[in-house]
Enzyme design. Structure first.
Site, PDB file in Angstrom:
ATOM      1  CG  HIS A  19      -2.222   0.689   0.963  1.00 21.60           C
ATOM      2  ND1 HIS A  19      -2.341   2.075   0.258  1.00 21.60           N
ATOM      3  CD2 HIS A  19      -3.504   0.204   1.018  1.00 21.60           C
ATOM      4  CE1 HIS A  19      -3.579   2.336   0.396  1.00 21.60           C
ATOM      5  NE2 HIS A  19      -4.373   1.478   0.838  1.00 21.60           N
ATOM      6  CG  ASP A  45      -9.538  -9.487 -21.218  1.00 16.09           C
ATOM      7  OD1 ASP A  45      -9.020 -10.575 -21.279  1.00 16.09           O
ATOM      8  OD2 ASP A  45     -10.451  -9.131 -22.355  1.00 16.09           O
TER       9      ASP A  45
END
Length: 441
Positions: free
Chosen positions: A148, A383
């Site tokens: 993070h 994708d």
């Protein structure tokens, strides 16, 4: 669910043109320094047919050539300031297999078994880790972990979309904005807001809080998944906005979080005079003036802290809590962000005892809550060559009171919420979480 690791290796960026120097670095911004120092993990599932591991790996290497920070390491510059070293030391890539079909273990429940689907989050030097797990039915699960400190959810989701583009042989578009030096303090500084207790706290207060939490047993925490239908959300939004004087309805997010705040508070059985707050992330890209482009890569988040007495939260109707949330988020505006930048550049340097309040090592948030909303991130757009994932979810984070909101994989606008609660509080929560009226009775 048995998962066998077949191989584990470090992979480095693949440069199609000139290989850049590995001596450079990017200094951390004030927003990077105040966020969570932890790895965050997400899990994707894909139906067959799926691309071979080699194609997924090459796509990742090409994306890392554009987002070099992920292939680097956290370190210090010559003055001891925290930086991201652009040394191209690489990310971890794990290939694994399972001896079962995916439908036997789906839908994944938020349990410790999810930890088998991505590399460990502990003592990791790599800033990104990927695990691809193949099931006997041909389905594929991709576990992704990212540090993070390097980037917030907005930037990480942009990287994931770029990874998918690279897997499909496309150029990464749009390109990230890498400059983290754009947040300059004002001269003279103008600190208009209170940042102690919000983004920063005394390290002595943290030590005291840690001692108070020691007697809790974290094994008693269960992560409960709740599905809210479009119809329920519409009714909730209408109820939350029923006495809104602005003539503009509150958002679905505000309405749902207000409902959950009240329901969890009631399920916890807190006393009426206790104070409770929610920590809500606010994206600064659209708040700062001039606006920061969506392509900015890094952390650009501060927090709103709507606060109430338990008795008021439960006694007043739903619009009361919703207004508290709405008003608190609105206040984290351009002036607030600028005030924070000035404070972080001046006051924090003067007071060596100040540390960030963001802490992933805190396992119990009661009487407070934290909300991580992934509702607007394009996580479902990863994708990798044969279509988008049919399921996406956070890994297993059993921190009591830390909620994750994300779009349901049904794709109809419904919302799934992952809520860690103490086992003893769960029956009451289950009883009231779908009730629009019970809390008023």
């Amino acid at each position: 669910m048995k998962v066998k690791v077949e191989s584990s290796r470090i992979i480095k960026p693949f440069y199609e043109d000139i290989t850049p120097s590995t001596k450079g670095y990017i200094p951390l911004s004030v927003f990077d320094k105040v966020t969570y120092e932890a790895q965050i993990a997400v899990i994707y599932a894909y139906h067959p047919p799926t691309p071979p591991n080699a194609a997924i790996k090459l796509g990742l290497q090409k994306a890392l050539a554009v987002y070099r920070e992920w292939a680097g390491r956290l370190g210090k510059d010559e003055h001891g300031n925290p930086v991201i070293l652009l040394n191209d030391e690489g990310v971890k890539f794990v290939e694994a297999s399972s001896d079962s079909t995916l439908d036997k273990v789906m839908p994944f429940k938020p349990s410790a078994s999810l930890l088998k689907l991505h590399p460990s989050l502990n003592n990791v030097v790599e800033l990104v880790q990927v695990q691809v797990t193949r099931f006997t039915c041909g389905s594929l699960v991709v576990g992704f972990t990212a540090h993070h400190t390097v980037a917030d959810g907005h930037s990480t989701s942009n990287f994931l979309v770029a990874w998918g583009q690279a897997c499909r042989g496309l150029d990464v578009n749009p390109l990230p904005l890498h400059d983290r030096t754009i947040f300059n303090p004002r001269n003279p500084p103008l600190i208009e807001h209170e940042h102690k207790g919000a983004e920063f706290m005394s390290k002595f207060v943290k030590k005291e809080n840690s001692l108070n939490q020691a007697h809790h047993v974290t094994e008693d925490i269960v992560v409960h998944k709740v599905h809210f239908t479009v119809e329920f959300l519409a009714k909730l939004k209408a109820k939350a906005s029923s006495i809104n004087g602005n003539n503009k309805p509150y958002s679905t997010f505000e309405s749902l979080v207000a409902h959950l705040w009240r329901a969890i508070t009631k399920a916890r059985g807190l006393t009426g005079f206790e104070t409770t707050h929610i920590r809500i992330s606010v994206n600064g890209r659209m708040r700062l003036n001039p606006r920061v482009p969506n392509e900015y890569f890094g952390n650009l988040v501060l927090w709103a802290f709507p606060t109430a007495k338990v008795k008021d939260l439960l006694r007043e109707p739903l619009p009361y809590a919703t207004k508290l949330i709405h008003d608190a988020v609105i206040k984290v505006n351009n002036n607030y962000f600028r005030s924070f930048i000035d404070f972080a550049n001046h006051k924090v340097k003067e007071d060596e005892h100040l540390i960030p309040t963001a802490d992933m090592n805190k396992h119990i948030l009661c009487p407070n809550l934290e909300v991580d909303s992934w509702l607007r991130f394009p996580f479902y757009d990863l994708d990798i060559g044969t279509g988008c994932p049919y399921m996406f979810m956070p890994s297993y984070f059993p921190t009591e009171g830390m909620m994750f909101l994300l779009p349901s994989f049904i794709g109809d606008g419904s919302i799934d919420v992952f809520i860690p609660l103490f086992q003893d509080n769960l029956p009451t929560f289950k009883k009231i979480c779908y009730s629009l009226d019970l809390l008023e009775n």
